[in-house]
Design a protein around this motif. Structure first.
Motif, PDB file in Angstrom:
ATOM      1  N   ALA A  33      83.448 -42.743  32.333  1.00 17.37           N
ATOM      2  CA  ALA A  33      84.487 -42.039  33.081  1.00 17.37           C
ATOM      3  C   ALA A  33      83.891 -40.903  33.896  1.00 17.37           C
ATOM      4  CB  ALA A  33      85.541 -41.503  32.124  1.00 17.37           C
ATOM      5  N   GLU A  34      82.947 -40.192  33.324  1.00 12.63           N
ATOM      6  CA  GLU A  34      82.311 -39.097  34.051  1.00 12.63           C
ATOM      7  C   GLU A  34      81.578 -39.613  35.283  1.00 12.63           C
ATOM      8  OE1 GLU A  34      78.646 -36.214  33.163  1.00 12.63           O
ATOM      9  OE2 GLU A  34      80.308 -36.045  31.720  1.00 12.63           O
ATOM     10  N   ARG A  35      80.871 -40.715  35.135  1.00 16.73           N
ATOM     11  CA  ARG A  35      80.134 -41.309  36.254  1.00 16.73           C
ATOM     12  C   ARG A  35      81.101 -41.759  37.354  1.00 16.73           C
ATOM     13  NH1 ARG A  35      76.653 -44.565  33.577  1.00 16.73           N
ATOM     14  NH2 ARG A  35      78.252 -46.152  33.331  1.00 16.73           N
ATOM     15  N   GLN A  36      82.233 -42.335  36.958  1.00 18.72           N
ATOM     16  CA  GLN A  36      83.227 -42.765  37.945  1.00 18.72           C
ATOM     17  C   GLN A  36      83.805 -41.554  38.698  1.00 18.72           C
ATOM     18  OE1 GLN A  36      82.110 -45.983  37.818  1.00 18.72           O
ATOM     19  NE2 GLN A  36      84.171 -46.364  38.543  1.00 18.72           N
ATOM     20  N   LEU A  37      84.047 -40.460  37.996  1.00 14.59           N
ATOM     21  CA  LEU A  37      84.568 -39.255  38.647  1.00 14.59           C
ATOM     22  C   LEU A  37      83.557 -38.674  39.631  1.00 14.59           C
ATOM     23  CD1 LEU A  37      86.337 -37.522  35.647  1.00 14.59           C
ATOM     24  CD2 LEU A  37      87.423 -38.441  37.694  1.00 14.59           C
ATOM     25  N   VAL A  38      82.295 -38.676  39.264  1.00 10.93           N
ATOM     26  CA  VAL A  38      81.256 -38.162  40.162  1.00 10.93           C
ATOM     27  C   VAL A  38      81.171 -39.026  41.416  1.00 10.93           C
ATOM     28  CG1 VAL A  38      78.756 -37.839  40.424  1.00 10.93           C
ATOM     29  CG2 VAL A  38      79.922 -37.028  38.363  1.00 10.93           C
ATOM     30  N   ARG A  39      81.198 -40.318  41.244  1.00 16.34           N
ATOM     31  CA  ARG A  39      81.155 -41.218  42.413  1.00 16.34           C
ATOM     32  C   ARG A  39      82.373 -41.021  43.313  1.00 16.34           C
ATOM     33  NH1 ARG A  39      79.175 -46.718  39.428  1.00 16.34           N
ATOM     34  NH2 ARG A  39      76.996 -46.147  39.236  1.00 16.34           N
ATOM     35  N   ALA A  40      83.536 -40.844  42.709  1.00 13.62           N
ATOM     36  CA  ALA A  40      84.756 -40.611  43.484  1.00 13.62           C
ATOM     37  C   ALA A  40      84.645 -39.310  44.272  1.00 13.62           C
ATOM     38  CB  ALA A  40      85.975 -40.582  42.570  1.00 13.62           C
ATOM     39  N   ALA A  41      84.065 -38.294  43.671  1.00 15.15           N
ATOM     40  CA  ALA A  41      83.893 -37.016  44.363  1.00 15.15           C
ATOM     41  C   ALA A  41      82.968 -37.175  45.557  1.00 15.15           C
ATOM     42  CB  ALA A  41      83.347 -35.968  43.393  1.00 15.15           C
ATOM     43  N   TYR A  42      81.895 -37.924  45.398  1.00 13.15           N
ATOM     44  CA  TYR A  42      80.991 -38.167  46.522  1.00 13.15           C
ATOM     45  C   TYR A  42      81.680 -38.956  47.634  1.00 13.15           C
ATOM     46  CZ  TYR A  42      76.766 -36.306  44.374  1.00 13.15           C
ATOM     47  OH  TYR A  42      75.830 -35.474  43.832  1.00 13.15           O
ATOM     48  N   ARG A  43      82.472 -39.942  47.261  1.00 10.13           N
ATOM     49  CA  ARG A  43      83.189 -40.722  48.278  1.00 10.13           C
ATOM     50  C   ARG A  43      84.191 -39.845  49.022  1.00 10.13           C
ATOM     51  NH1 ARG A  43      82.985 -44.853  44.202  1.00 10.13           N
ATOM     52  NH2 ARG A  43      85.035 -44.232  43.463  1.00 10.13           N
ATOM     53  N   LEU A  44      84.893 -38.982  48.297  1.00  6.62           N
ATOM     54  CA  LEU A  44      85.841 -38.071  48.931  1.00  6.62           C
ATOM     55  C   LEU A  44      85.120 -37.100  49.845  1.00  6.62           C
ATOM     56  CD1 LEU A  44      88.656 -36.898  49.323  1.00  6.62           C
ATOM     57  CD2 LEU A  44      88.277 -35.525  47.251  1.00  6.62           C
ATOM     58  N   ALA A  45      83.998 -36.563  49.411  1.00  4.37           N
ATOM     59  CA  ALA A  45      83.220 -35.640  50.245  1.00  4.37           C
ATOM     60  C   ALA A  45      82.750 -36.324  51.527  1.00  4.37           C
ATOM     61  CB  ALA A  45      82.034 -35.103  49.464  1.00  4.37           C
ATOM     62  N   ALA A  46      82.309 -37.555  51.412  1.00  8.29           N
ATOM     63  CA  ALA A  46      81.863 -38.294  52.597  1.00  8.29           C
ATOM     64  C   ALA A  46      83.021 -38.514  53.564  1.00  8.29           C
ATOM     65  CB  ALA A  46      81.257 -39.630  52.188  1.00  8.29           C
ATOM     66  N   LEU A  47      84.175 -38.848  53.051  1.00  8.49           N
ATOM     67  CA  LEU A  47      85.355 -39.054  53.893  1.00  8.49           C
ATOM     68  C   LEU A  47      85.763 -37.756  54.584  1.00  8.49           C
ATOM     69  CD1 LEU A  47      87.679 -40.866  54.884  1.00  8.49           C
ATOM     70  CD2 LEU A  47      88.929 -40.155  52.829  1.00  8.49           C
ATOM     71  N   LEU A  48      85.788 -36.654  53.840  1.00  9.63           N
ATOM     72  CA  LEU A  48      86.146 -35.370  54.433  1.00  9.63           C
ATOM     73  C   LEU A  48      85.142 -34.929  55.480  1.00  9.63           C
ATOM     74  CD1 LEU A  48      87.433 -33.489  51.268  1.00  9.63           C
ATOM     75  CD2 LEU A  48      88.801 -34.441  53.141  1.00  9.63           C
ATOM     76  N   ASN A  49      83.861 -35.168  55.227  1.00 11.56           N
ATOM     77  CA  ASN A  49      82.845 -34.849  56.222  1.00 11.56           C
ATOM     78  C   ASN A  49      83.020 -35.674  57.491  1.00 11.56           C
ATOM     79  OD1 ASN A  49      81.483 -32.820  54.888  1.00 11.56           O
ATOM     80  ND2 ASN A  49      80.085 -34.240  53.851  1.00 11.56           N
ATOM     81  N   GLU A  50      83.396 -36.927  57.303  1.00  9.98           N
ATOM     82  CA  GLU A  50      83.636 -37.806  58.458  1.00  9.98           C
ATOM     83  C   GLU A  50      84.840 -37.320  59.257  1.00  9.98           C
ATOM     84  OE1 GLU A  50      85.068 -42.348  59.088  1.00  9.98           O
ATOM     85  OE2 GLU A  50      83.478 -42.014  57.602  1.00  9.98           O
ATOM     86  N   LEU A  51      85.881 -36.914  58.576  1.00 15.83           N
ATOM     87  CA  LEU A  51      87.106 -36.487  59.251  1.00 15.83           C
ATOM     88  C   LEU A  51      86.985 -35.109  59.910  1.00 15.83           C
ATOM     89  CD1 LEU A  51      89.820 -37.615  56.676  1.00 15.83           C
ATOM     90  CD2 LEU A  51      89.315 -38.643  58.895  1.00 15.83           C
ATOM     91  N   PHE A  52      86.334 -34.193  59.217  1.00 14.40           N
ATOM     92  CA  PHE A  52      86.323 -32.806  59.675  1.00 14.40           C
ATOM     93  C   PHE A  52      84.942 -32.314  60.135  1.00 14.40           C
ATOM     94  CE2 PHE A  52      89.834 -33.023  56.550  1.00 14.40           C
ATOM     95  CZ  PHE A  52      90.862 -32.786  57.439  1.00 14.40           C
ATOM     96  N   GLY A  53      83.965 -33.189  60.045  1.00 13.20           N
ATOM     97  CA  GLY A  53      82.630 -32.863  60.527  1.00 13.20           C
ATOM     98  C   GLY A  53      81.953 -31.900  59.695  1.00 13.20           C
TER      99      GLY A  53
END
Length: 53
Positions: A33-53
């Motif tokens: 579960a911890e590994r899945q949460l970390v991966r989700a956080a990275y995916r969210l960060a990548a999406l936010l970086n893509e959207l907001f630069g």
């Protein structure tokens, strides 16, 4: 989604016939579960970086 599906297949191996999961079980399996949460956080960060630069 494929990566998550592959990683979570082990959950079915962890099922116990009696349905009783003690503290030791939780300590042994929380890393998934911890590994899945970390991966989700990275995916969210990548999406936010893509959207907001």
């Amino acid at each position: 989604m494929h990566e998550t599906a592959v990683d979570c297949r082990v959950i079915y191996d962890w099922q116990r016939p009696d349905g009783v999961y003690d503290n030791a079980f939780v300590q042994d399996t929380y890393l998934l579960a911890e590994r899945q949460l970390v991966r989700a956080a990275y995916r969210l960060a990548a999406l936010l970086n893509e959207l907001f630069g």
